[in-house]
Enzyme design. Structure first.
Site, PDB file in Angstrom:
ATOM      1  N   VAL A 112       0.834  -1.212   0.000  1.00  0.00           N
ATOM      2  CA  VAL A 112       0.000   0.000   0.000  1.00  0.00           C
ATOM      3  C   VAL A 112       0.867   1.260   0.000  1.00  0.00           C
ATOM      4  O   VAL A 112       0.356   2.366   0.092  1.00  0.00           O
ATOM      5  CB  VAL A 112      -0.968   0.016   1.217  1.00  0.00           C
ATOM      6  CG1 VAL A 112      -1.916  -1.166   1.164  1.00  0.00           C
ATOM      7  CG2 VAL A 112      -0.217   0.050   2.543  1.00  0.00           C
ATOM      8  N   HIS A 128      -4.444  -4.215  -2.330  1.00  0.00           N
ATOM      9  CA  HIS A 128      -4.814  -3.853  -0.952  1.00  0.00           C
ATOM     10  C   HIS A 128      -4.959  -2.346  -0.766  1.00  0.00           C
ATOM     11  O   HIS A 128      -4.966  -1.865   0.361  1.00  0.00           O
ATOM     12  CB  HIS A 128      -3.796  -4.428   0.038  1.00  0.00           C
ATOM     13  CG  HIS A 128      -3.811  -5.933   0.088  1.00  0.00           C
ATOM     14  ND1 HIS A 128      -2.813  -6.684   0.691  1.00  0.00           N
ATOM     15  CD2 HIS A 128      -4.718  -6.825  -0.378  1.00  0.00           C
ATOM     16  CE1 HIS A 128      -3.110  -7.973   0.576  1.00  0.00           C
ATOM     17  NE2 HIS A 128      -4.247  -8.088  -0.070  1.00  0.00           N
ATOM     18  N   CYS A 136     -14.157   8.323   2.323  1.00  0.00           N
ATOM     19  CA  CYS A 136     -15.131   8.785   3.313  1.00  0.00           C
ATOM     20  C   CYS A 136     -16.067   7.637   3.669  1.00  0.00           C
ATOM     21  O   CYS A 136     -16.602   6.964   2.790  1.00  0.00           O
ATOM     22  CB  CYS A 136     -15.926   9.968   2.759  1.00  0.00           C
ATOM     23  SG  CYS A 136     -17.186  10.523   3.929  1.00  0.00           S
ATOM     24  N   THR A 197       7.074 -11.792  -1.216  1.00  0.00           N
ATOM     25  CA  THR A 197       5.841 -11.995  -0.454  1.00  0.00           C
ATOM     26  C   THR A 197       5.861 -13.362   0.212  1.00  0.00           C
ATOM     27  O   THR A 197       6.370 -14.330  -0.377  1.00  0.00           O
ATOM     28  CB  THR A 197       4.571 -11.848  -1.331  1.00  0.00           C
ATOM     29  OG1 THR A 197       3.429 -12.211  -0.541  1.00  0.00           O
ATOM     30  CG2 THR A 197       4.600 -12.715  -2.580  1.00  0.00           C
ATOM     31  N   ASN A 222      12.853 -14.206  -3.511  1.00  0.00           N
ATOM     32  CA  ASN A 222      12.573 -13.967  -2.092  1.00  0.00           C
ATOM     33  C   ASN A 222      13.844 -14.227  -1.301  1.00  0.00           C
ATOM     34  O   ASN A 222      14.692 -15.003  -1.725  1.00  0.00           O
ATOM     35  CB  ASN A 222      11.455 -14.917  -1.617  1.00  0.00           C
ATOM     36  CG  ASN A 222      10.799 -14.448  -0.334  1.00  0.00           C
ATOM     37  OD1 ASN A 222      11.472 -14.169   0.661  1.00  0.00           O
ATOM     38  ND2 ASN A 222       9.479 -14.336  -0.352  1.00  0.00           N
TER      39      ASN A 222
HETATM   40  P1  OAD Z   1       5.126 -10.528   4.626  1.00  0.00           P
HETATM   41  O1  OAD Z   1       5.750  -9.715   5.715  1.00  0.00           O
HETATM   42  O2  OAD Z   1       4.173 -11.582   5.005  1.00  0.00           O
HETATM   43  O3  OAD Z   1       6.287 -11.240   3.797  1.00  0.00           O
HETATM   44  C1  OAD Z   1       7.411 -10.537   3.330  1.00  0.00           C
HETATM   45  C2  OAD Z   1       8.231 -11.479   2.474  1.00  0.00           C
HETATM   46  O4  OAD Z   1       9.286 -10.766   1.912  1.00  0.00           O
HETATM   47  C3  OAD Z   1       8.826 -12.675   3.227  1.00  0.00           C
HETATM   48  O5  OAD Z   1       8.592 -13.856   2.484  1.00  0.00           O
HETATM   49  C4  OAD Z   1      10.327 -12.335   3.270  1.00  0.00           C
HETATM   50  O6  OAD Z   1      11.141 -13.510   3.210  1.00  0.00           O
HETATM   51  C5  OAD Z   1      10.487 -11.530   2.028  1.00  0.00           C
HETATM   52  N1  OAD Z   1      11.571 -10.546   2.041  1.00  0.00           N
HETATM   53  C6  OAD Z   1      11.975  -9.754   3.067  1.00  0.00           C
HETATM   54  N2  OAD Z   1      12.964  -8.935   2.666  1.00  0.00           N
HETATM   55  C7  OAD Z   1      13.187  -9.204   1.354  1.00  0.00           C
HETATM   56  C8  OAD Z   1      14.085  -8.703   0.369  1.00  0.00           C
HETATM   57  N3  OAD Z   1      14.954  -7.727   0.643  1.00  0.00           N
HETATM   58  N4  OAD Z   1      14.046  -9.246  -0.864  1.00  0.00           N
HETATM   59  C9  OAD Z   1      13.173 -10.234  -1.178  1.00  0.00           C
HETATM   60  N5  OAD Z   1      12.303 -10.743  -0.285  1.00  0.00           N
HETATM   61  C10 OAD Z   1      12.313 -10.244   0.965  1.00  0.00           C
HETATM   62  O7  OAD Z   1       4.495  -9.497   3.572  1.00  0.00           O
HETATM   63  P2  OAD Z   1       3.425  -9.778   2.439  1.00  0.00           P
HETATM   64  O8  OAD Z   1       3.600 -11.119   1.844  1.00  0.00           O
HETATM   65  O9  OAD Z   1       3.444  -8.606   1.542  1.00  0.00           O
HETATM   66  O10 OAD Z   1      -2.187  -7.232   4.017  1.00  0.00           O
HETATM   67  O11 OAD Z   1       2.078  -9.751   3.265  1.00  0.00           O
HETATM   68  C11 OAD Z   1       0.873  -9.898   2.569  1.00  0.00           C
HETATM   69  C12 OAD Z   1      -0.206  -9.103   3.219  1.00  0.00           C
HETATM   70  O12 OAD Z   1      -0.299  -9.452   4.591  1.00  0.00           O
HETATM   71  C13 OAD Z   1       0.032  -7.607   3.240  1.00  0.00           C
HETATM   72  O13 OAD Z   1      -0.367  -6.957   2.057  1.00  0.00           O
HETATM   73  C14 OAD Z   1      -0.807  -7.169   4.380  1.00  0.00           C
HETATM   74  C15 OAD Z   1      -0.401  -8.240   5.363  1.00  0.00           C
HETATM   75  O14 OAD Z   1      -1.188  -8.487   6.394  1.00  0.00           O
HETATM   76  C16 OAD Z   1      -3.058  -6.337   4.511  1.00  0.00           C
HETATM   77  O15 OAD Z   1      -2.718  -5.428   5.224  1.00  0.00           O
HETATM   78  C17 OAD Z   1      -4.460  -6.567   4.060  1.00  0.00           C
END
Ligand code: OAD
Length: 257
Positions: A112, A128, A136, A197, A222
């Site tokens: 976001v 997201h 609003c 992710t 990742n």
């Molecule tokens: P996460 O915090 O769950 O995962 C982050 C990922 O990035 C992990 O798999 C790490 O290993 C990887 N990572 C960290 N640093 C990195 C780097 N420098 N290079 C490559 N990979 C790296 O975050 P998201 O998967 O984005 O939703 O989380 C998904 C959703 O869960 C978010 O959008 C949010 C959250 O709750 C909402 O807020 C609705």
């Protein structure tokens, strides 16, 4: 089967797959912004630290205590003022503008923070929402507010209703039009990149298997293995801020050789 540390070979293979692809889609998560200094969600210093998700990222939390929710998001908005896209973001711009023009590159993000658009990607689907926008709760008006400081309980300039961040919280549906565009891009691509992710939050994470079922090759980038690794055809393990530019360099070399 390559050894996991055989990174030069893996990069070369990934570049070859990209070279043959007509359409590419990328699904990104918080890891892409980690090297810009934005904390990820589930890391040890994760963004949720100090808060239960239920306290700050659900419609129930907002109904119960909007001040707390706004303090949390205002803090995140303030932190973003000192943040810039990193080389991983710019490599994704390079892919779109120099290799997959004419809508052949789709960037689907769970982030976001708006950094993909700020870096220059054009075809971005923000599943997201975006923290720089408000919505609003009364009249539904959507407004771009950048990163300007907002009140603890900001009000709509039109109807004076309570504003909320224009992002998707847990238990909420994704914006239908954005989701449809992301799903179409996923179904149409030859290569699906899944980058930074944990691939555990649905429905976004479901795009990885949807891409695979539609016949795409899935390439993961990742730091560590994730929920997408068992589906991916190729896993590049390391920081996206380093691997993505290397991948694009490899592609550039492959394209000219
Ligand atoms: P996460 O915090 O769950 O995962 C982050 C990922 O990035 C992990 O798999 C790490 O290993 C990887 N990572 C960290 N640093 C990195 C780097 N420098 N290079 C490559 N990979 C790296 O975050 P998201 O998967 O984005 O939703 O989380 C998904 C959703 O869960 C978010 O959008 C949010 C959250 O709750 C909402 O807020 C609705």
């Amino acid at each position: 089967m390559h050894e996991p540390n055989d990174s030069a070979l893996l990069l070369h293979d990934a570049a070859q797959l990209l070279r043959k692809a007509r359409r590419v889609a990328a699904l990104t998560g918080a890891g892409v912004s980690a090297e810009s200094g934005v904390p990820t969600f589930r890391g040890s210093d994760g963004l949720w630290e100090g808060h239960r998700i239920e306290e700050v990222a659900t419609p129930q939390a907002f109904a119960h205590c909007p001040e707390l929710v706004w303090r949390f998001y205002n803090q995140r908005r303030a932190n973003l003022r000192n943040i810039a896209p990193n080389p991983g973001h710019y490599a994704l711009v390079d892919l779109e503008s120099n290799f997959f023009q004419n809508d052949r590159f789709s960037l689907i993000t769970q982030n976001v923070d708006g950094l993909h658009r700020l870096a220059g990607n054009q075809r971005v689907f923000e599943l997201h929402g975006n923290i720089t926008r408000t919505r609003c709760t009364q009249c539904g008006r959507n407004e771009a507010r950048g990163l300007e400081p907002l009140d603890d309980l900001p009000r709509c300039r039109e109807c004076h209703g309570l504003l909320r961040p224009d992002i998707v919280w847990f238990y909420e549906a994704l914006p239908e039009d954005v989701w449809d565009q992301a799903a179409n891009a996923t179904a149409a691509c030859d290569v699906f990149l899944v980058i930074g992710t944990s691939a555990v939050v649905y429905p976004a994470a479901g795009l990885v298997s949807a891409a695979k079922e539609a016949g795409a090759t899935v390439i993961e980038i990742n730091l560590n293995r994730s929920g997408a690794s068992s589906i991916a055809d190729l896993c590049l393990l390391g920081p996206s801020g380093i691997l993505l530019p290397q991948l694009v360099n490899c592609l550039r070399t492959a394209a000219t050789s």
